[in-house]
Design a protein around this motif. Sequence first.
Motif, mmCIF file in Angstrom:
data_model
loop_
_atom_site.group_PDB
_atom_site.id
_atom_site.type_symbol
_atom_site.label_atom_id
_atom_site.label_comp_id
_atom_site.label_asym_id
_atom_site.label_seq_id
_atom_site.Cartn_x
_atom_site.Cartn_y
_atom_site.Cartn_z
ATOM 1 N N MET A 1 2.263 4.609 37.149
ATOM 2 C CA MET A 1 2.530 5.615 38.182
ATOM 3 C C MET A 1 4.026 5.708 38.460
ATOM 4 N N LYS A 2 4.570 6.911 38.361
ATOM 5 C CA LYS A 2 5.956 7.103 38.757
ATOM 6 C C LYS A 2 6.042 7.056 40.279
ATOM 7 N N LYS A 3 7.103 6.450 40.788
ATOM 8 C CA LYS A 3 7.284 6.346 42.234
ATOM 9 C C LYS A 3 8.559 7.104 42.602
ATOM 10 N N ILE A 4 8.367 8.377 42.982
ATOM 11 C CA ILE A 4 9.496 9.256 43.283
ATOM 12 C C ILE A 4 9.353 9.784 44.706
ATOM 13 N N ILE A 5 10.393 9.618 45.505
ATOM 14 C CA ILE A 5 10.364 10.115 46.887
ATOM 15 C C ILE A 5 11.635 10.909 47.142
ATOM 16 N N ILE A 6 11.467 12.073 47.755
ATOM 17 C CA ILE A 6 12.575 13.015 47.946
ATOM 18 C C ILE A 6 12.706 13.317 49.438
ATOM 19 N N PHE A 7 13.865 13.054 49.980
ATOM 20 C CA PHE A 7 14.115 13.240 51.407
ATOM 21 C C PHE A 7 14.832 14.560 51.684
ATOM 22 N N ASP A 8 14.344 15.267 52.692
ATOM 23 C CA ASP A 8 15.142 16.299 53.329
ATOM 24 C C ASP A 8 16.207 15.567 54.145
ATOM 25 N N MET A 9 17.225 16.271 54.612
ATOM 26 C CA MET A 9 18.271 15.593 55.392
ATOM 27 C C MET A 9 18.208 15.924 56.877
ATOM 28 N N ASP A 10 18.473 17.192 57.220
ATOM 29 C CA ASP A 10 18.513 17.571 58.636
ATOM 30 C C ASP A 10 17.129 17.456 59.259
ATOM 31 N N GLY A 11 17.044 16.672 60.330
ATOM 32 C CA GLY A 11 15.769 16.455 60.996
ATOM 33 C C GLY A 11 15.019 15.259 60.457
ATOM 34 N N VAL A 12 15.424 14.765 59.284
ATOM 35 C CA VAL A 12 14.763 13.610 58.678
ATOM 36 C C VAL A 12 15.688 12.402 58.682
ATOM 37 N N LEU A 13 16.812 12.501 57.979
ATOM 38 C CA LEU A 13 17.774 11.399 57.968
ATOM 39 C C LEU A 13 18.704 11.445 59.178
ATOM 40 N N ILE A 14 18.993 12.647 59.648
ATOM 41 C CA ILE A 14 19.797 12.786 60.873
ATOM 42 C C ILE A 14 19.096 13.740 61.833
ATOM 43 N N ASP A 15 19.247 13.466 63.122
ATOM 44 C CA ASP A 15 18.626 14.317 64.147
ATOM 45 C C ASP A 15 19.617 15.403 64.537
ATOM 46 N N SER A 16 19.870 16.293 63.603
ATOM 47 C CA SER A 16 20.927 17.290 63.761
ATOM 48 C C SER A 16 20.481 18.571 64.448
ATOM 49 N N GLU A 17 19.183 18.861 64.408
ATOM 50 C CA GLU A 17 18.727 20.160 64.911
ATOM 51 C C GLU A 17 19.127 20.415 66.375
ATOM 52 N N PRO A 18 18.965 19.442 67.293
ATOM 53 C CA PRO A 18 19.379 19.714 68.678
ATOM 54 C C PRO A 18 20.865 20.040 68.798
ATOM 55 N N VAL A 19 21.698 19.378 67.997
ATOM 56 C CA VAL A 19 23.140 19.622 68.032
ATOM 57 C C VAL A 19 23.453 21.025 67.527
ATOM 58 N N TYR A 20 22.908 21.384 66.367
ATOM 59 C CA TYR A 20 23.145 22.716 65.805
ATOM 60 C C TYR A 20 22.629 23.799 66.765
ATOM 61 N N TYR A 21 21.469 23.537 67.330
ATOM 62 C CA TYR A 21 20.814 24.483 68.234
ATOM 63 C C TYR A 21 21.717 24.789 69.425
ATOM 64 N N GLU A 22 22.197 23.726 70.077
ATOM 65 C CA GLU A 22 22.997 23.917 71.291
ATOM 66 C C GLU A 22 24.372 24.498 70.975
ATOM 67 N N ARG A 23 24.922 24.153 69.836
ATOM 68 C CA ARG A 23 26.213 24.728 69.468
ATOM 69 C C ARG A 23 26.088 26.219 69.137
ATOM 70 N N GLN A 24 24.994 26.608 68.490
ATOM 71 C CA GLN A 24 24.758 28.034 68.257
ATOM 72 C C GLN A 24 24.609 28.765 69.592
#
Length: 216
Positions: A1-24
Motif C-alpha cells: 500500500m502506498k502511503k501518500i498524504i497531501i495537505f492543504d495549507m490555509d485553514g489546515v496548517l495555518i489558521d489564516s482565514e480569520p486574518v484574511y477575512y478581517e483584513r479584507q
Amino acid sequence: MKKIIIFDMDGVLIDSEPVYYERQREFLQYKKFDFSEELLDSMVGNTGEKTFQLFKEEIPGFYQIKEEFTEEKRIYFKDRPVNYKAIINQNAKEIITWLKSEGWSISIASSSPLDHILKIVKLIEIEEFLDYIVSGEDFVESKPNPEIYNHVASLYQADSKECIAVEDSTFGIEAALKSGMKVICKIDTRYGINQDGADVYIDNLIEIKDKVYKLF
C-alpha cells in the motif's frame, strides 16, 4: 500500500482565514465599498483571482484591474504585516514529523501563490519532510477543480484512490473527492463553510494519528 498524504495549507496548517477575512473587511470598509458578509464568506478557500472576480461582480464600483486592488491593499497594510508564526495550527509540525517517521509520503497542494506557500513551509520548519509543494495558481482552474490533486497523484505515479487529502474548505473537499481521494477534514464552523462529504473529521491535526490508517 502506498502511503501518500497531501495537505492543504490555509485553514489546515495555518489558521489564516480569520486574518484574511478581517483584513479584507477592513480594507473594503476603508474604501467605502458596499458589500455583504455573505460575499466575504464566499472568499474562504478561494484563490486571490477568484476572490477578485467575485468582488468585481458583486461590489458596485469595484476595481477593474486586480493589480490595482492588490497594490492598494499592500500599501494600506504595509506597516501591519500578518504575524504568520502566531497562526500556525497546533501540532502542525508534530503531525508531519510523525507521518514521515511512519513512512508516509507528504506533499502540500494549496490555492495560495507558491512564494507564500514556501514562506509558511519555512516558518513551520517542515521543508525536509515534503516531497512536492504545488500551487493552485499554476493551473487554469484551482479548487474545486480536481486538477491540482490529480497532478500531485501523478507526481507520485499513483492512483488518486491511493492518496489522502487533508482539507477544510468546501472547494478543497470537493476537489479532493472529485479526484477520488479519501478526505480528512479539519472542522471549522465559521463562515458557513460546507464541509460535507469528507471521510473523517478532526478538530486538531494530531488526531490524524488515530484516523489515517482507518482510511484504507
